[in-house]
Design an enzyme around this catalytic site. Structure first.
Site, PDB file in Angstrom:
ATOM      1  N   LEU A 124       0.842  -1.197   0.000  1.00  0.00           N
ATOM      2  CA  LEU A 124       0.000   0.000   0.000  1.00  0.00           C
ATOM      3  C   LEU A 124       0.883   1.255   0.000  1.00  0.00           C
ATOM      4  O   LEU A 124       0.760   2.123  -0.867  1.00  0.00           O
ATOM      5  CB  LEU A 124      -0.911  -0.021   1.241  1.00  0.00           C
ATOM      6  CG  LEU A 124      -1.792   1.202   1.506  1.00  0.00           C
ATOM      7  CD1 LEU A 124      -2.865   1.343   0.436  1.00  0.00           C
ATOM      8  CD2 LEU A 124      -2.475   1.086   2.889  1.00  0.00           C
ATOM      9  N   ALA A 129       3.171   8.522  -0.235  1.00  0.00           N
ATOM     10  CA  ALA A 129       1.858   8.214   0.350  1.00  0.00           C
ATOM     11  C   ALA A 129       2.026   7.196   1.472  1.00  0.00           C
ATOM     12  O   ALA A 129       2.047   5.989   1.235  1.00  0.00           O
ATOM     13  CB  ALA A 129       0.911   7.681  -0.721  1.00  0.00           C
ATOM     14  N   GLY A 130       2.204   7.693   2.692  1.00  0.00           N
ATOM     15  CA  GLY A 130       2.341   6.829   3.871  1.00  0.00           C
ATOM     16  C   GLY A 130       1.050   6.853   4.655  1.00  0.00           C
ATOM     17  O   GLY A 130       0.117   6.103   4.361  1.00  0.00           O
ATOM     18  N   GLY A 341      22.216  -0.451  33.755  1.00  0.00           N
ATOM     19  CA  GLY A 341      23.305  -0.501  32.765  1.00  0.00           C
ATOM     20  C   GLY A 341      23.184  -1.734  31.880  1.00  0.00           C
ATOM     21  O   GLY A 341      23.467  -1.694  30.676  1.00  0.00           O
ATOM     22  N   GLU A 364       1.282  -0.272  10.305  1.00  0.00           N
ATOM     23  CA  GLU A 364      -0.179  -0.525  10.254  1.00  0.00           C
ATOM     24  C   GLU A 364      -0.967   0.674  10.804  1.00  0.00           C
ATOM     25  O   GLU A 364      -2.016   0.507  11.425  1.00  0.00           O
ATOM     26  CB  GLU A 364      -0.528  -1.851  10.936  1.00  0.00           C
ATOM     27  CG  GLU A 364       0.151  -3.007  10.212  1.00  0.00           C
ATOM     28  CD  GLU A 364      -0.563  -4.330  10.261  1.00  0.00           C
ATOM     29  OE1 GLU A 364      -1.759  -4.372  10.570  1.00  0.00           O
ATOM     30  OE2 GLU A 364       0.094  -5.342   9.933  1.00  0.00           O
TER      31      GLU A 364
HETATM   32  N1  COS Z   1     -13.618  -0.150   6.408  1.00  0.00           N
HETATM   33  C1  COS Z   1     -14.296   0.019   5.238  1.00  0.00           C
HETATM   34  N2  COS Z   1     -14.275   1.192   4.541  1.00  0.00           N
HETATM   35  C2  COS Z   1     -13.533   2.205   5.049  1.00  0.00           C
HETATM   36  C3  COS Z   1     -12.828   2.086   6.259  1.00  0.00           C
HETATM   37  C4  COS Z   1     -12.902   0.853   6.948  1.00  0.00           C
HETATM   38  N3  COS Z   1     -12.241   0.668   8.102  1.00  0.00           N
HETATM   39  N4  COS Z   1     -12.191   3.247   6.510  1.00  0.00           N
HETATM   40  C5  COS Z   1     -12.510   4.082   5.500  1.00  0.00           C
HETATM   41  N5  COS Z   1     -13.307   3.446   4.617  1.00  0.00           N
HETATM   42  C6  COS Z   1     -13.906   3.993   3.405  1.00  0.00           C
HETATM   43  C7  COS Z   1     -14.688   5.251   3.752  1.00  0.00           C
HETATM   44  O1  COS Z   1     -16.010   4.935   4.151  1.00  0.00           O
HETATM   45  C8  COS Z   1     -14.649   6.019   2.441  1.00  0.00           C
HETATM   46  O2  COS Z   1     -15.627   5.482   1.564  1.00  0.00           O
HETATM   47  P1  COS Z   1     -16.693   6.478   0.824  1.00  0.00           P
HETATM   48  O3  COS Z   1     -15.843   7.378  -0.019  1.00  0.00           O
HETATM   49  O4  COS Z   1     -17.552   5.549   0.035  1.00  0.00           O
HETATM   50  O5  COS Z   1     -17.402   7.215   1.917  1.00  0.00           O
HETATM   51  C9  COS Z   1     -13.279   5.651   1.869  1.00  0.00           C
HETATM   52  O6  COS Z   1     -12.883   4.421   2.503  1.00  0.00           O
HETATM   53  C10 COS Z   1     -12.241   6.715   2.145  1.00  0.00           C
HETATM   54  O7  COS Z   1     -12.151   6.893   3.537  1.00  0.00           O
HETATM   55  P2  COS Z   1     -11.703   8.273   4.177  1.00  0.00           P
HETATM   56  O8  COS Z   1     -12.483   9.377   3.533  1.00  0.00           O
HETATM   57  O9  COS Z   1     -11.771   8.125   5.660  1.00  0.00           O
HETATM   58  O10 COS Z   1     -10.172   8.349   3.680  1.00  0.00           O
HETATM   59  P3  COS Z   1      -9.060   9.391   4.073  1.00  0.00           P
HETATM   60  O11 COS Z   1      -8.101   9.423   2.962  1.00  0.00           O
HETATM   61  O12 COS Z   1      -9.632  10.658   4.541  1.00  0.00           O
HETATM   62  O13 COS Z   1      -8.341   8.767   5.397  1.00  0.00           O
HETATM   63  C11 COS Z   1      -7.064   7.168   6.650  1.00  0.00           C
HETATM   64  C12 COS Z   1      -8.132   7.449   5.597  1.00  0.00           C
HETATM   65  C13 COS Z   1      -6.208   8.336   7.067  1.00  0.00           C
HETATM   66  C14 COS Z   1      -7.760   6.624   7.881  1.00  0.00           C
HETATM   67  C15 COS Z   1      -6.245   6.068   5.945  1.00  0.00           C
HETATM   68  O14 COS Z   1      -5.551   6.645   4.856  1.00  0.00           O
HETATM   69  C16 COS Z   1      -5.271   5.346   6.837  1.00  0.00           C
HETATM   70  O15 COS Z   1      -5.652   4.428   7.564  1.00  0.00           O
HETATM   71  N6  COS Z   1      -3.972   5.697   6.741  1.00  0.00           N
HETATM   72  C17 COS Z   1      -2.937   4.962   7.363  1.00  0.00           C
HETATM   73  C18 COS Z   1      -2.456   3.932   6.404  1.00  0.00           C
HETATM   74  C19 COS Z   1      -1.725   2.861   7.118  1.00  0.00           C
HETATM   75  O16 COS Z   1      -2.161   2.311   8.108  1.00  0.00           O
HETATM   76  N7  COS Z   1      -0.586   2.523   6.571  1.00  0.00           N
HETATM   77  C20 COS Z   1       0.224   1.514   7.156  1.00  0.00           C
HETATM   78  C21 COS Z   1       0.926   0.816   6.089  1.00  0.00           C
HETATM   79  S1  COS Z   1       0.155  -0.591   5.596  1.00  0.00           S
HETATM   80  S2  COS Z   1       1.012  -1.917   6.820  1.00  0.00           S
END
Ligand code: COS
Length: 384
Positions: A124, A129-130, A341, A364
């Site tokens: 991902l 894009a992190g 230590g 995650e």
């Molecule tokens: N389950 C199902 N759908 C989900 C969801 C979940 N847990 N979380 C979000 N969605 C859906 C939302 O409902 C939205 O759908 P709609 O557009 O149909 O309403 C869509 O996904 C986008 O969600 P959102 O608007 O919340 O996205 P954002 O970009 O604003 O933010 C975050 C999402 C920041 C929460 C997300 O990018 C994230 O978790 N980032 C961290 C990534 C991560 O953990 N990386 C680790 C590396 S992978 S090991």
């Protein structure tokens, strides 16, 4: 949900014994060679550890979430590198297929993931894009019955070992956010896919991360997860909901190990004529740690049960990840303090654990991302 307590107890005993008798004694070898010994990998396969969470009809043990976290508490009482090798097959590497894959896709890959013949990885994150995962730029352009994938994925766990990658890429460049993203299974041997050199990390030697580079990589359209474009981001989020609960349990098990080492040391180590465990300031660190571990265990088991009951646990998973990862780092920090230590030198495991567990607050989803998820869900619920 526990399906059969007796069978689960047997599995818990087996895993716990494996950790004590095989993994803990091999911790130093893993550090020296930056690799998990082949005989241990074979034993992990024989024990079914690669398929803990793969449904039974595809050859796995099909553990429920509650059963999975109980196993994870045990598995984490050793170097996190061991868990990392089996972690992607049970978690983020296979879950995309399990939650949203077609029957044909599941049949093609899951049995080999369950047996450990194939390692799965989750791609991902990108250089730009992190935390803002929906901003990813990797592209997937339809070309007949294939997609052409281009882009770079970063810090990908088990990238060098993996046979398949769950890759999130943008199929619709017009849709800027999450809606333009799709998820694909990309096989390692696909021309155009290459793996960068292993990252030099702060800790977790023996667990590998690297870039996955996609250059005009032709992926069969049949490998679009669920056969549906535009839902790949949601697939990734669902995968992470489960992954965050699993990681919370791993954080808790690691904290238990560190606390147990610190307690044993405090009982043996004498200063001012008596064991340091008899000093109240040491006792405060031991007892705060014990209380926090108990809190983490309780919330994780509760959230796992809720998930087994088909509740949406997005908020609870983030609460668990937030609390357990921060708690683990506090406990391990106290363990270093109790060792004094000896906690700062590599002769004792506390120094290594201190570096190993630092990742828990980052991967995650960072602590700050968990805070955002929790608060957003709270506001959404309050607004009905
Ligand atoms: N389950 C199902 N759908 C989900 C969801 C979940 N847990 N979380 C979000 N969605 C859906 C939302 O409902 C939205 O759908 P709609 O557009 O149909 O309403 C869509 O996904 C986008 O969600 P959102 O608007 O919340 O996205 P954002 O970009 O604003 O933010 C975050 C999402 C920041 C929460 C997300 O990018 C994230 O978790 N980032 C961290 C990534 C991560 O953990 N990386 C680790 C590396 S992978 S090991």
């Amino acid at each position: 949900m526990i399906r059969d307590q007796e069978t689960l107890n047997l599995l818990l005993d087996t895993v716990s014994r494996f950790v004590r008798e095989r993994l803990i004694p091999a911790e130093e070898t893993v550090i020296e060679n930056d690799e998990i010994p082949a005989d241990i990998v074979s034993e992990m396969r024989e024990l079914g550890l690669f398929g803990l969470c793969v449904p039974e009809q595809y050859g796995g043990l099909g553990l429920t979430m509650e059963e999975e976290v109980l196993i994870a508490f045990e598995l984490a009482k050793t170097s996190p590198a061991f868990r990392s090798l089996i972690g992607t097959n049970n978690g983020i590497g296979s879950q995309g297929l399990i939650v949203d894959g077609t029957e044909e896709q599941k049949n093609r890959y899951l049995p080999r993931l369950a047996s450990g013949e194939l390692i799965a990885s989750f791609a991902l994150t990108e250089p730009e894009a992190g935390s803002d995962a929906a901003a990813l730029r990797a592209s997937a352009v339809r070309d007949g019955d294939h997609y052409i994938l281009n882009g770079t994925k970063r810090f990908i766990t088990n990238a060098p070992e993996a046979g398949i990658y769950t890759v999130m890429a943008r199929t619709d460049p017009e849709v800027k956010g999450a809606g333009g993203i799709s998820a694909f299974i990309v096989e390692k041997d696909t021309p155009g896919l290459s793996v960068g050199k292993c990252d030099k990390k702060m800790g977790q030697k023996g667990a590998h991360t690297a870039d996955v580079i996609l250059e005009n990589c032709r992926v069969p359209a049949a490998n679009l997860i669920g056969g549906k474009e535009g839902v790949g981001f949601k697939t990734a989020m669902k995968v992470l909901d489960k992954g965050r609960l699993h990681i919370s349990a791993i954080c808790t098990g690691a904290a238990e190990r560190a606390l147990s080492d610190a307690l044993n040391y405090a009982i043996e180590r004498k200063q001012f004529g008596k064991p340091i465990a008899e000093f109240q300031l040491i006792q405060a660190m031991l007892s705060d740690s014990r209380a926090e571990i108990y809190a983490a265990r309780s919330m994780i088991v509760d959230a796992a049960r809720r998930r087994d009951n088909k509740e949406n646990v997005s908020t609870e998973a983030s609460c668990c990840k937030l609390f357990a990862s921060e708690m683990c780092c506090r406990v391990v920090d106290r363990a270093v303090q109790i060792f004094g230590g000896a906690g700062y030198v590599a002769d004792y495991p506390a120094e290594r654990f201190y570096r190993d567990v630092r990742l828990f607050r980052i991967f995650e989803g960072t602590t700050q991302i968990q805070q955002i998820v929790i608060a957003r869900n709270m506001i959404r619920e309050a607004q009905g």
